[in-house]
Design a protein around this motif. Sequence first.
Motif, mmCIF file in Angstrom:
data_model
loop_
_atom_site.group_PDB
_atom_site.id
_atom_site.type_symbol
_atom_site.label_atom_id
_atom_site.label_comp_id
_atom_site.label_asym_id
_atom_site.label_seq_id
_atom_site.Cartn_x
_atom_site.Cartn_y
_atom_site.Cartn_z
ATOM 1 N N ALA A 72 15.353 -49.385 25.335
ATOM 2 C CA ALA A 72 15.467 -47.951 25.618
ATOM 3 C C ALA A 72 14.189 -47.420 26.266
ATOM 4 O O ALA A 72 14.247 -46.616 27.208
ATOM 5 C CB ALA A 72 15.773 -47.188 24.332
ATOM 6 N N ILE A 73 13.036 -47.882 25.784
ATOM 7 C CA ILE A 73 11.764 -47.425 26.349
ATOM 8 C C ILE A 73 11.618 -47.900 27.791
ATOM 9 O O ILE A 73 11.236 -47.131 28.691
ATOM 10 C CB ILE A 73 10.592 -47.916 25.485
ATOM 11 C CG1 ILE A 73 10.617 -47.226 24.118
ATOM 12 C CG2 ILE A 73 9.258 -47.662 26.186
ATOM 13 C CD1 ILE A 73 9.599 -47.767 23.133
ATOM 14 N N ALA A 76 13.894 -45.917 30.010
ATOM 15 C CA ALA A 76 13.414 -44.547 30.207
ATOM 16 C C ALA A 76 12.267 -44.508 31.212
ATOM 17 O O ALA A 76 12.236 -43.648 32.108
ATOM 18 C CB ALA A 76 12.977 -43.956 28.866
ATOM 19 N N SER A 79 13.663 -45.146 34.687
ATOM 20 C CA SER A 79 14.379 -43.979 35.203
ATOM 21 C C SER A 79 13.408 -42.894 35.661
ATOM 22 O O SER A 79 13.620 -42.250 36.696
ATOM 23 C CB SER A 79 15.325 -43.435 34.129
ATOM 24 O OG SER A 79 16.206 -42.485 34.675
ATOM 25 N N LEU A 80 12.334 -42.698 34.920
ATOM 26 C CA LEU A 80 11.327 -41.710 35.325
ATOM 27 C C LEU A 80 10.642 -42.126 36.625
ATOM 28 O O LEU A 80 10.370 -41.283 37.493
ATOM 29 C CB LEU A 80 10.300 -41.524 34.211
ATOM 30 C CG LEU A 80 10.795 -40.773 32.970
ATOM 31 C CD1 LEU A 80 9.744 -40.820 31.865
ATOM 32 C CD2 LEU A 80 11.131 -39.322 33.316
ATOM 33 N N ILE A 105 20.427 -43.298 32.583
ATOM 34 C CA ILE A 105 20.464 -42.470 31.373
ATOM 35 C C ILE A 105 21.602 -42.914 30.459
ATOM 36 O O ILE A 105 21.483 -42.884 29.231
ATOM 37 C CB ILE A 105 20.597 -40.969 31.726
ATOM 38 C CG1 ILE A 105 20.462 -40.113 30.467
ATOM 39 C CG2 ILE A 105 21.914 -40.679 32.418
ATOM 40 C CD1 ILE A 105 19.153 -40.252 29.748
ATOM 41 N N ILE A 108 20.424 -45.920 28.655
ATOM 42 C CA ILE A 108 19.482 -45.534 27.598
ATOM 43 C C ILE A 108 20.240 -45.068 26.356
ATOM 44 O O ILE A 108 19.939 -45.472 25.228
ATOM 45 C CB ILE A 108 18.540 -44.419 28.095
ATOM 46 C CG1 ILE A 108 17.645 -44.939 29.224
ATOM 47 C CG2 ILE A 108 17.682 -43.879 26.948
ATOM 48 C CD1 ILE A 108 16.866 -43.846 29.927
ATOM 49 N N THR A 112 20.270 -46.843 22.603
ATOM 50 C CA THR A 112 19.671 -46.119 21.479
ATOM 51 C C THR A 112 20.740 -45.884 20.424
ATOM 52 O O THR A 112 21.764 -45.262 20.707
ATOM 53 C CB THR A 112 19.100 -44.768 21.945
ATOM 54 O OG1 THR A 112 18.210 -44.988 23.041
ATOM 55 C CG2 THR A 112 18.340 -44.093 20.815
ATOM 56 N N LYS A 131 23.690 -36.138 22.627
ATOM 57 C CA LYS A 131 23.920 -36.940 23.834
ATOM 58 C C LYS A 131 24.420 -36.107 25.015
ATOM 59 O O LYS A 131 23.917 -36.257 26.135
ATOM 60 C CB LYS A 131 24.873 -38.096 23.522
ATOM 61 C CG LYS A 131 24.228 -39.155 22.630
ATOM 62 C CD LYS A 131 25.024 -40.433 22.568
ATOM 63 C CE LYS A 131 24.256 -41.496 21.773
ATOM 64 N NZ LYS A 131 24.928 -42.804 21.760
ATOM 65 N N ILE A 134 21.439 -34.272 26.422
ATOM 66 C CA ILE A 134 20.520 -35.146 27.154
ATOM 67 C C ILE A 134 21.073 -35.456 28.541
ATOM 68 O O ILE A 134 20.344 -35.426 29.543
ATOM 69 C CB ILE A 134 20.280 -36.440 26.350
ATOM 70 C CG1 ILE A 134 19.520 -36.119 25.061
ATOM 71 C CG2 ILE A 134 19.510 -37.457 27.184
ATOM 72 C CD1 ILE A 134 19.400 -37.297 24.116
ATOM 73 N N TRP A 138 19.320 -34.433 32.081
ATOM 74 C CA TRP A 138 19.034 -35.448 33.102
ATOM 75 C C TRP A 138 19.737 -35.109 34.414
ATOM 76 O O TRP A 138 19.177 -35.281 35.495
ATOM 77 C CB TRP A 138 19.469 -36.819 32.595
ATOM 78 C CG TRP A 138 18.667 -37.952 33.147
ATOM 79 C CD1 TRP A 138 19.120 -39.006 33.876
ATOM 80 C CD2 TRP A 138 17.254 -38.154 33.003
ATOM 81 N NE1 TRP A 138 18.088 -39.853 34.192
ATOM 82 C CE2 TRP A 138 16.934 -39.350 33.667
ATOM 83 C CE3 TRP A 138 16.238 -37.434 32.376
ATOM 84 C CZ2 TRP A 138 15.634 -39.847 33.729
ATOM 85 C CZ3 TRP A 138 14.950 -37.919 32.430
ATOM 86 C CH2 TRP A 138 14.660 -39.108 33.098
ATOM 87 N N TYR A 198 16.317 -55.341 31.948
ATOM 88 C CA TYR A 198 15.732 -54.016 32.149
ATOM 89 C C TYR A 198 14.270 -54.117 32.592
ATOM 90 O O TYR A 198 13.799 -53.289 33.386
ATOM 91 C CB TYR A 198 15.849 -53.202 30.861
ATOM 92 C CG TYR A 198 17.275 -53.068 30.365
ATOM 93 C CD1 TYR A 198 18.347 -53.057 31.258
ATOM 94 C CD2 TYR A 198 17.571 -52.982 29.003
ATOM 95 C CE1 TYR A 198 19.655 -52.949 30.819
ATOM 96 C CE2 TYR A 198 18.878 -52.871 28.557
ATOM 97 C CZ TYR A 198 19.913 -52.859 29.464
ATOM 98 O OH TYR A 198 21.206 -52.756 29.021
#
Length: 221
Positions: A72-73, A76, A79-80, A105, A108, A112, A131, A134, A138, A198
Amino acid sequence: MPHANPNKPPLWRLPFRAAALAWRELPPGRIARFVASAALSVLIAAACAQLFDWLDPHDYPPENGPLELGQAIVLAVTSLLLLVGIWRLRFEQRFFCALLGYALIFAILRETPRCVSEYYEGGLCIDTDWKPAIIALWTALFAFALWRRPLRLARRLEELSFFWVVPVALTGLLVVVSQVASTLVWVTTEETLELAAYLNLLFFAMALLRRPDRFEAPGGP
């Protein structure tokens, strides 16, 4: 009335044909770097899995455990970075950043765990009610980025490099193999390969932002 050219492929085949040509025309050195990046991702993911098992061999849960948190990290951060790419890059690269960055997203949220899941044993989680919020946030971020930096579609395939074909294909291959491991109930292998997939996307996003000129088409705008 003009007749259709029987030798001309259907329109829907053109992107796949161009992608296949791009794959064949890539320099061997670049393909080797993509493969090396995927191999490095597998090694790092395997090292993480071994480290977590060594730190806590009895309570180490591969499912909803530290490997999934790492996934997940990584997603994220990737994606950023792709969101930043919408602002910094142009044309095909911006299109790639927009599509993949937004799609991540959902990956992610998938990786999670839900706080109410029967498999949840503590740690990071997302409440089911959050969810949609979020996803909406996004969507708003990417919509704003695209409003400020609109996409421009290609007028001819020669403008495109399909620079993403090899790294995305390698990432997809890792995901497919991880799902095979899932059907065999090899949970640690599944989660390790997903983390590797990932990580491979993360490394590609970093390379794209660092040296976008390496991925531009010779006939591009």
